[in-house]
Design a protein around this motif. Structure first.
Motif, PDB file in Angstrom:
ATOM      1  N   ALA A  11       0.828  -1.205   0.000  1.00 23.89           N
ATOM      2  CA  ALA A  11       0.000   0.000   0.000  1.00 23.89           C
ATOM      3  C   ALA A  11       0.861   1.252   0.000  1.00 23.89           C
ATOM      4  O   ALA A  11       0.599   2.214  -0.723  1.00 23.89           O
ATOM      5  CB  ALA A  11      -0.931  -0.011   1.219  1.00 23.89           C
ATOM      6  N   ALA A  12       1.916   1.233   0.806  1.00 27.48           N
ATOM      7  CA  ALA A  12       2.802   2.400   0.886  1.00 27.48           C
ATOM      8  C   ALA A  12       3.477   2.655  -0.447  1.00 27.48           C
ATOM      9  O   ALA A  12       3.593   3.806  -0.886  1.00 27.48           O
ATOM     10  CB  ALA A  12       3.852   2.171   1.972  1.00 27.48           C
ATOM     11  N   GLU A  13       3.911   1.593  -1.109  1.00 31.35           N
ATOM     12  CA  GLU A  13       4.570   1.759  -2.395  1.00 31.35           C
ATOM     13  C   GLU A  13       3.650   2.418  -3.413  1.00 31.35           C
ATOM     14  O   GLU A  13       4.048   3.312  -4.151  1.00 31.35           O
ATOM     15  CB  GLU A  13       5.033   0.393  -2.893  1.00 31.35           C
ATOM     16  N   ALA A  14       2.390   1.986  -3.422  1.00 33.98           N
ATOM     17  CA  ALA A  14       1.417   2.558  -4.350  1.00 33.98           C
ATOM     18  C   ALA A  14       1.152   4.024  -4.028  1.00 33.98           C
ATOM     19  O   ALA A  14       1.058   4.872  -4.930  1.00 33.98           O
ATOM     20  CB  ALA A  14       0.118   1.760  -4.296  1.00 33.98           C
ATOM     21  N   VAL A  15       1.045   4.343  -2.746  1.00 37.11           N
ATOM     22  CA  VAL A  15       0.769   5.734  -2.342  1.00 37.11           C
ATOM     23  C   VAL A  15       1.965   6.625  -2.650  1.00 37.11           C
ATOM     24  O   VAL A  15       1.813   7.750  -3.150  1.00 37.11           O
ATOM     25  CB  VAL A  15       0.398   5.792  -0.848  1.00 37.11           C
ATOM     26  N   PHE A  16       3.172   6.151  -2.362  1.00 38.33           N
ATOM     27  CA  PHE A  16       4.355   6.944  -2.667  1.00 38.33           C
ATOM     28  C   PHE A  16       4.494   7.176  -4.178  1.00 38.33           C
ATOM     29  O   PHE A  16       4.915   8.245  -4.617  1.00 38.33           O
ATOM     30  CB  PHE A  16       5.617   6.276  -2.129  1.00 38.33           C
ATOM     31  N   ALA A  17       4.154   6.151  -4.971  1.00 43.01           N
ATOM     32  CA  ALA A  17       4.225   6.310  -6.420  1.00 43.01           C
ATOM     33  C   ALA A  17       3.275   7.396  -6.898  1.00 43.01           C
ATOM     34  O   ALA A  17       3.565   8.132  -7.844  1.00 43.01           O
ATOM     35  CB  ALA A  17       3.888   4.987  -7.101  1.00 43.01           C
ATOM     36  N   GLU A  18       2.143   7.532  -6.216  1.00 40.66           N
ATOM     37  CA  GLU A  18       1.146   8.532  -6.617  1.00 40.66           C
ATOM     38  C   GLU A  18       1.455   9.919  -6.069  1.00 40.66           C
ATOM     39  O   GLU A  18       1.327  10.919  -6.778  1.00 40.66           O
ATOM     40  CB  GLU A  18      -0.237   8.096  -6.123  1.00 40.66           C
ATOM     41  N   LYS A  19       1.897   9.996  -4.810  1.00 40.28           N
ATOM     42  CA  LYS A  19       2.005  11.286  -4.133  1.00 40.28           C
ATOM     43  C   LYS A  19       3.428  11.717  -3.810  1.00 40.28           C
ATOM     44  O   LYS A  19       3.642  12.847  -3.362  1.00 40.28           O
ATOM     45  CB  LYS A  19       1.180  11.265  -2.833  1.00 40.28           C
ATOM     46  N   GLY A  20       4.397  10.825  -4.002  1.00 42.96           N
ATOM     47  CA  GLY A  20       5.765  11.188  -3.666  1.00 42.96           C
ATOM     48  C   GLY A  20       5.950  11.371  -2.171  1.00 42.96           C
ATOM     49  O   GLY A  20       5.194  10.822  -1.355  1.00 42.96           O
ATOM     50  N   HIS A  21       6.933  12.187  -1.801  1.00 43.69           N
ATOM     51  CA  HIS A  21       7.255  12.368  -0.385  1.00 43.69           C
ATOM     52  C   HIS A  21       6.129  13.036   0.390  1.00 43.69           C
ATOM     53  O   HIS A  21       6.079  12.956   1.616  1.00 43.69           O
ATOM     54  CB  HIS A  21       8.543  13.185  -0.240  1.00 43.69           C
ATOM     55  N   ALA A  22       5.212  13.667  -0.312  1.00 42.96           N
ATOM     56  CA  ALA A  22       4.087  14.311   0.370  1.00 42.96           C
ATOM     57  C   ALA A  22       3.121  13.296   0.972  1.00 42.96           C
ATOM     58  O   ALA A  22       2.284  13.650   1.814  1.00 42.96           O
ATOM     59  CB  ALA A  22       3.329  15.214  -0.603  1.00 42.96           C
TER      60      ALA A  22
END
Length: 200
Positions: free
Chosen positions: A22-33
């Motif tokens: 889940a974190a990987e998918a979210v980081f891919a979408e939003k970056g460090h934010a």
């Protein structure tokens, strides 16, 4: 009577894996934010559950990166005794490029470069890749002035090559992997204009 410890550990492993995905998918979408709250929402858990597995967002990022690097090391070790050293190196580069295609970790890698786990995982990858490159070089499958550092730096190049192509075919990167690997071969090779870099 069986101990409850093993099922609990299995559940914890599954939960950790789900959080990492889940974190990987979210980081891919939003970056460090991306926030821990975003990650918890994507995983369908409370923020506290995330923090039970990972001390901070930085810990989570480092875990993602170190696990991906460890996967590449495992792939390299699995190919270390392959009968065809050249094909083994090509197979490794295929695995590495395909991982990069599926998981763009550019942001998280740069954000976790100084983490001890990432450094250790990267060192292990260098060692495993050195074996593959050395065997391929000794077998004459690649030119004798190619180093492990050269191959390490080229791992993601096939995918980078197609990033600016509008709507590329899912397998277009394989064309550039073939071009790159042909460039590693000794046939028709010319002297390289610069020595190989020394990587940290």
């Amino acid at each position: 009577m069986s101990s409850p410890t093993r099922p609990q550990r299995a559940d914890a492993t599954r939960n950790r894996g789900a959080l990492l995905a889940a974190a990987e998918a979210v980081f891919a979408e939003k970056g460090h934010a991306a926030s821990v709250a975003d990650i918890a929402a994507a995983a369908g858990v409370a923020k506290g559950t995330v923090f039970r597995h990972f001390a901070s967002k930085e810990d989570l990022i480092a875990s993602i990166v170190s696990e991906h690097i460890a996967g590449l090391s495992s792939a390299a070790r699995g190919l270390a005794d392959a009968p065809d050293a050249g094909e083994a190196l090509l197979e490794f580069l295929t695995v590495a490029a395909d991982q990069r295609r599926q998981h763009d970790l550019t942001f998280v890698q740069s954000a976790s470069d100084s983490d001890p786990r990432v450094i250790c995982a990267r060192d292990e990858l260098h060692e495993s890749l050195e074996v593959l490159v050395g065997r391929a070089r000794d077998a004459g499958a690649i030119r004798d002035d190619i180093t492990e550092a050269d191959v390490f730096l080229l791992m993601c190049a096939p995918v980078h090559a197609v990033e600016n192509v509008p709507d590329p075919s899912p397998t277009l990167w394989r064309r550039y992997l073939a071009i790159i690997f042909d460039g590693l071969r000794p046939q028709g090779a010319h002297p390289l204009p610069h020595p190989a870099p020394v990587l940290p």
